[in-house]
Design an enzyme around this catalytic site. Sequence first.
Site, PDB file in Angstrom:
ATOM      1  N   HIS A 248       0.856  -1.270   0.025  1.00  0.00           N
ATOM      2  CA  HIS A 248      -0.260  -0.068   0.052  1.00  0.00           C
ATOM      3  C   HIS A 248       0.976   1.194  -0.038  1.00  0.00           C
ATOM      4  O   HIS A 248       1.964   1.283   0.583  1.00  0.00           O
ATOM      5  CB  HIS A 248      -0.980  -0.203   1.276  1.00  0.00           C
ATOM      6  CG  HIS A 248      -0.189  -0.094   2.529  1.00  0.00           C
ATOM      7  ND1 HIS A 248       0.169  -1.258   3.014  1.00  0.00           N
ATOM      8  CD2 HIS A 248       0.125   0.953   3.321  1.00  0.00           C
ATOM      9  CE1 HIS A 248       0.693  -1.106   4.124  1.00  0.00           C
ATOM     10  NE2 HIS A 248       0.809   0.226   4.636  1.00  0.00           N
ATOM     11  N   HIS A 249       0.410   2.286  -0.731  1.00  0.00           N
ATOM     12  CA  HIS A 249       0.968   3.428  -0.737  1.00  0.00           C
ATOM     13  C   HIS A 249       2.354   3.662  -1.278  1.00  0.00           C
ATOM     14  O   HIS A 249       3.307   4.354  -0.661  1.00  0.00           O
ATOM     15  CB  HIS A 249       1.012   4.355   0.239  1.00  0.00           C
ATOM     16  CG  HIS A 249       1.145   5.797   0.407  1.00  0.00           C
ATOM     17  ND1 HIS A 249       1.658   6.546   1.455  1.00  0.00           N
ATOM     18  CD2 HIS A 249       1.170   6.536  -0.551  1.00  0.00           C
ATOM     19  CE1 HIS A 249       1.900   7.696   1.111  1.00  0.00           C
ATOM     20  NE2 HIS A 249       1.642   7.840  -0.147  1.00  0.00           N
TER      21      HIS A 249
END
Length: 359
Positions: A248-249
């Site tokens: 994620h991210h």
Amino acid sequence: MPQKLVYTLQELADLLKVEVQGNTETPISGVEEISEAQAHHITFLDNEKYSRFIKITEAGAIILSKAQAQKYGHLNKNFLVVSEFPSIAFQKCIELFIPPVESGFPGIHPTAVIHPTAHIGKDVCIEPYAVIGQHAHIGDSSYIGAGSIVGAYSILGENCLIHPKVVIRERVEIGKRVIVQPGAVIGSCGFGYITNAFGRHKHLKHLGKVIIEDDVEIGANTTIDRGRFKNSVICEGTKIDNQVQIAHHVEIGKHSMIVAQAGIAGSTKIGNHVIIGGQTGITGHISITDHVIMMAQTGVTKSISSPGIYGGAPARPYQEIHRQVAKIRGLPKLEERLGMLEEKIKGLSVRSEEAQVTP
């Protein structure tokens, strides 16, 4: 390019816009690597590691750079001479002699499930049992393979190639000319949990997007997670191998390359023109600057701020690793020397004791 069974060397040169050295009427009907090529094949030499084959190859013609053609011109062989990068010209030859295999399902197959609010561009191919969610947008001339899913509100640009069994979840944005190989999953939730007082783990919702820019390629069974709040971003021109995990991210810069089974933990930023070797592990919440090369199985535990080649676990500059490996290789000899010194010391000790007891 037009396609036929046999080309003369001159015809190939005209199509590739390169020079010929040798017999321009030599017939060529296939491609092969330099070590296996026969008289009807065209081959190439890009890596000088394989230069030993140039003298013995039976290839009808060899694609070389100008510098290589000057170096090997005395061999009296047929050459196609390019300014640089023979492998690029060879790839064009592959496309001539081995055309891509079509699926046989032109247009939109009747078993495909397309939400009435989805936008389908011109000349789009959607194969059997693919699913296009509500308000999804498929750009012109894109291809959606059999059994693939494009989730709600996701966007695909023009000329994308989505192979069979790909999952593109909701609110994913994909640019132009993106290629996704079978089994890839784009936009899955990140691995984020909160642990309560009783030791139980509760999953946190991830509301960010995944943004894939133009000319990105994503390998088979690779997974790219969405961010919890912010977006995961793969910038233009980056190439990702099979079985890569991007958490994620994560943000990956332009024209980088990630080799198979690498893993990048959450909220890490990777620069431009970075090469990540196979099975490399990169921890979360760090940054890696531009023009960094990580050797296979590198373990990156902190940010890298200087361009260069890194390896080992924890990651350190290649020169340092090379010195350490050299020392490790010298350990057997060092052990032997220590053994000899121990024997000498024992001998000296015995003689000293004998001298002390002698009247």
